[in-house]
Design an enzyme around this catalytic site. Structure first.
Site: not given
Length: 819
Positions: A584, A614, A616, A618, A669, A683, A687, A801
């Site tokens: 990122k 942003v 993962a 999606l 994770g 973080d 995003k 994940g």
């Protein structure tokens, strides 16, 4: 029936190959229905070059020419001994020895005179075909007398333009016709190619491709039923197989298409070969001596219709582009004439011409070896205009090549040149000049020689639909996400090939310790071992390898959280290498850098994709981009963007320490390597800023309000110190939970954007809110736009994940391949 068969140097390189030729010819001759078979042969493979090298060494006073002559004699002697029975060898060995002695005498004279003229060059070169044809006819006749030998010098009459002699067609055809009339029925005749003689009987040669031309002249003079050119490939191909891995045989092609392809570098056949047979409509087959059962390529009046608009792709290397420019050229007739006269006077062949409509410049492609001579000649011809500054001195560019599309079906098909230029542009191939004939059978581009292989492959993939698109990946990062990505690439390789016609190869792979490169593709079943055996990791050297390998459809994949890796994207985008970033840092860097990377992507046609920044896997950024590109305006966004924080607050109920829940999230994770990046809100700030920028806002990190819930004590020291501090602050975290519970709410760390303002922080979420039913590590984004005013557009799902993040990176790679 009359058939003419020509066999090239590789076909007669040695005794083993000559036996293959004899077998082919015998089969052809037996099926000729009492017809005549003319067999035209080249010199044994490599002999012509050895002859000329020996003579050139002699002219330079270098006595090593004798070593070359010894090798020439040895090659021919070995061929005789392997082809001819011992009892029949004597006379042929004597003939070879006598001829080699003559060659040595000529070279001795050249050595003494230190002079190697075009006439003596032709004399020396002619021995190659003369000797091979003598040996081959003896091999035919080793069992019984059945083949005749005919000296081409007695039939082919040329002018005295040595090394490039022009044929006297009328006299030659008459000689060949009279020769044929005197032949017995069902004759088999062996003729040396390449060789001819002038009217005085002095030996001449027919230049490059002269043996092919000899065969074509015999075919035309005899109105042969067919001409077959036997070589070491199974026909003309859609592209040079040494450059294009997916090149395939062209089964049928027209004379004009074959001439265009051969003119632009296809070495299977030379343009002069086609002209004599084209005038008579004689079909020409290109066949493979080493695979005689292969059908080959048929050259005829009209090539058979196929689904391909382009028939083939070809190239010429060692090109120089010379340009005459100046305001004094505009509207003044005669400049082009003087330019071409200057080149013609120096015997400089023009390969390609292009001129601007303003008449301000004219560019000409020539052989690079003639560039210096061209500049001297043209500058002299325009010396007066150059002195008056009406014209600039001739500008010369070298290290160039020509890539050309050829095909009669291109005519009246709009958009071919557009597809060509677009495909090249998307791969960073700069076009220096363009030319297209009015017949629309050829579109030629002048490009850098270093780009030829890439250009040929790109064009082949673009215009021959059954080919696979080859994608080359360079991946940095082999941690949780990187390892999952490599596993997914291996798992889906067959699917991509069969369903999408895409072959993905991982060419480069690196982590913080090692890096490895393999242009044939790293074995994804054994990548750990290959990487372990690689060289020490060096980021700038990795970038150098990505750029200088200059592979088509190259994609750099960053699966790290490293700021130095994020800092090299601009170097790659400048070279039209797409960047897929899980990292990122670049998209969340200062706005000017973010904007620069986006502009580089647009300017140089390299994709810059970072969907996984942003949510993962999606489709958050993709959905936002679709909204804005379709004319919608985003006014408000509400989102839970941290899978880590959602997991933590979904699992923290005061029954066990807050620090334990965070440690569980890290162990599974879901967190960044340093969990404080998640828990501090940093973080999430990144995003929401990335989303705001993608929505069109020029936002920086300092523009975002961060209502952090972490006590200051948790932000000090190492990660271990962070866990100790959280344990000490357990009462603080429990209080946050109890306050929300008392209000009938749950805690969510929410990112909000509305009318240019952004903030992040813990919020109490009531049961009726869209953010309430969000479980595990899921993310959610609510888009409120002109079209979605009351009920937002919702994107919801797993937002953390390694497996899902890797799948998001994979999806970006596929998007980059389709761009």
């Amino acid at each position: 029936m009359i058939q003419v068969l020509k066999f090239g140097g590789t076909s007669v390189a040695n005794a083993e190959n000559i036996n293959k030729v004899i077998s082919i010819v015998n089969n052809k001759h037996l099926s000729a229905n009492n017809g005549t078979t003319i067999v035209v042969v080249s010199a044994l493979g490599g002999i012509t070059d050895l002859l000329l090298t020996a003579a050139q060494l002699a002219s330079a006073g270098d006595e090593t020419y004798k070593e070359k002559l010894s090798l020439i004699e040895q090659r021919h002697m070995e061929a005789v001994k392997q082809l001819i029975p011992v009892v029949s060898q004597s006379s042929l060995l004597s003939l070879v020895k006598k001829a080699c002695n003559e060659i040595e005498d000529i070279c001795n004279g050249i050595f003494l005179l230190k002079e190697f003229t075009p006439r003596s060059r032709d004399r020396v070169a002619s021995y190659g075909e003369w000797l091979s044809s003598k040996i081959i006819v003896a091999a035919f006749n080793k069992e019984q007398e059945k083949a005749l030998w005919q000296d081409a010098k007695e039939l082919l009459v040329t002018n005295s333009n040595f090394t490039q002699a022009q044929l006297d067609v009328a006299v030659t055809h008459k000689n060949i016709s009279n020769f044929y009339k005197a032949l017995p029925v069902h004759s088999l005749v062996v003729v040396p190619g390449f060789i001819a003689a002038n009217a005085e009987g002095v030996t001449t040669t027919l230049g490059r491709g002269g043996s092919d031309y000899t065969a074509a002249v015999f075919a035309a003079a005899l109105q042969a039923d067919t001409l077959e050119i036997w070589t070491d490939v199974s026909g003309m191909m859609t592209a040079d197989p040494r450059l294009a891995t997916n090149a395939r045989i062209i089964p049928r092609i027209s004379y004009h298409e074959a001439m265009e392809l051969s003119h632009f570098g296809a070495k299977v056949i030379y343009p002069p070969t086609i002209q004599p047979v084209m005038a008579k409509g004689i079909p020409v087959w290109i066949k493979n001596t080493f695979a005689p059962e292969d059908e080959g390529t048929l050259i005829e009046v009209h090539g058979a219709k196929t689904g391909d608009i382009v028939r083939g792709i070809s190239s010429i290397n060692n090109i120089a582009l010379i340009s005459l420019e100046g305001s004094g050229m505009v509207g003044i007739p005669g400049f082009s004439k003087r330019l071409f006269e200057a080149l013609s006077n120096e015997q400089i062949n023009v390969i390609l011409i292009t001129q601007s409509s303003s008449e301000h410049s004219i560019s000409v492609a020539i052989d690079a070896s003639m560039a210096y001579k061209a500049k001297q000649a043209v500058d002299a011809a325009f010396a007066n205009e150059i002195a008056l500054q009406k014209v600039e001195p001739l500008f010369v560019e070298t290290e160039l090549s020509i890539a050309a599309l050829v095909g009669e079906n291109m005519k009246s098909h709009p958009g071919i040149s557009g597809r060509m230029f677009s495909a090249l542009g998307k791969n960073g191939v700069n076009i220096r000049a363009i030319a297209q004939g009015s017949s629309e059978k050829n579109i030629s581009t002048v490009i850098a020689t270093k780009d030829v292989k890439k250009a040929i492959n790109v064009l082949h993939e673009e215009f021959f639909g059954t080919s696979y698109k080859q994608v080359h990946l360079f991946i940095v990062g082999t941690g949780n996400v990187g390892a999952k990505l490599l596993g997914q690439l291996q798992q889906q390789a067959q699917y991509l090939k069969e369903r999408m016609h895409v072959v993905v190869k991982v060419i480069g792979l690196a982590n913080s310790r090692n890096m490895v490169f393999n242009e044939n593709g790293i074995d994804l079943q054994n990548w750990q071992q290959e990487l372990q055996n690689g060289e020490a990791s060096d980021l700038q050297h990795f970038v150098y390898q990505v750029i200088n390998r200059n592979l088509r459809n190259s994609i750099f994949v960053d699966v790290t959280a490293n700021d130095k890796v994020a800092g090299i994207y601009d170097q790659l985008l400048h070279k039209t290498i797409s960047v897929v970033a899980c990292n990122k840092i670049a998209a969340a860097s200062v706005y000017s850098n973010y904007k620069k990377l986006k502009q580089l992507s647009e300017e140089f046609h390299g994709q810059f994709l970072f969907e996984t920044n942003v949510g993962a896997a999606l489709p958050v950024i993709g959905t936002l981009n679709d909204l804005t590109r379709s004319g919608d305006a985003v006014h408000k966004m509400q989102a839970v963007l941290s899978g880590t924080l959602n997991f933590v607050f979904n699992n923290y109920d005061g029954s066990r320490p807050f620090a334990d829940v965070v440690k569980q999230a890290q162990d599974e994770g879901y967190t960044e390597p340093d969990p404080r990046l998640d828990l501090s809100g940093t973080d999430v700030m990144r995003k929401i800023m990335i989303l705001a920028r993608e929505a069109g806002d020029q936002m920086e990190m300092e523009d975002i309000t961060n209502n952090s819930f972490l006590p200051e004590s948790c932000m000090q020291g190492s990660v271990d110190d962070f866990y100790k501090a959280m344990a000490a602050e357990e009462a603080h975290f429990n209080k946050l939970y109890q306050q929300a519970k008392a209000a009938g709410c749950i805690l969510k760390f929410v990112a909000s954007y509305e009318n240019g303002k952004a903030s992040v922080g813990l919020q109490h979420i009531k049961p009726e809110h869209d953010l309430y039913h969000l479980y595990g590590k899921d993310n959610i984004v609510l888009f409120y736009t002109d079209r979605y005013k009351e009920q937002p557009l919702v994107v919801k799902g797993a937002g953390a994940g390694a497996e899902v993040t890797a799948s998001g990176v994979f999806a970006d790679i596929i998007r980059a391949t389709k761009a």
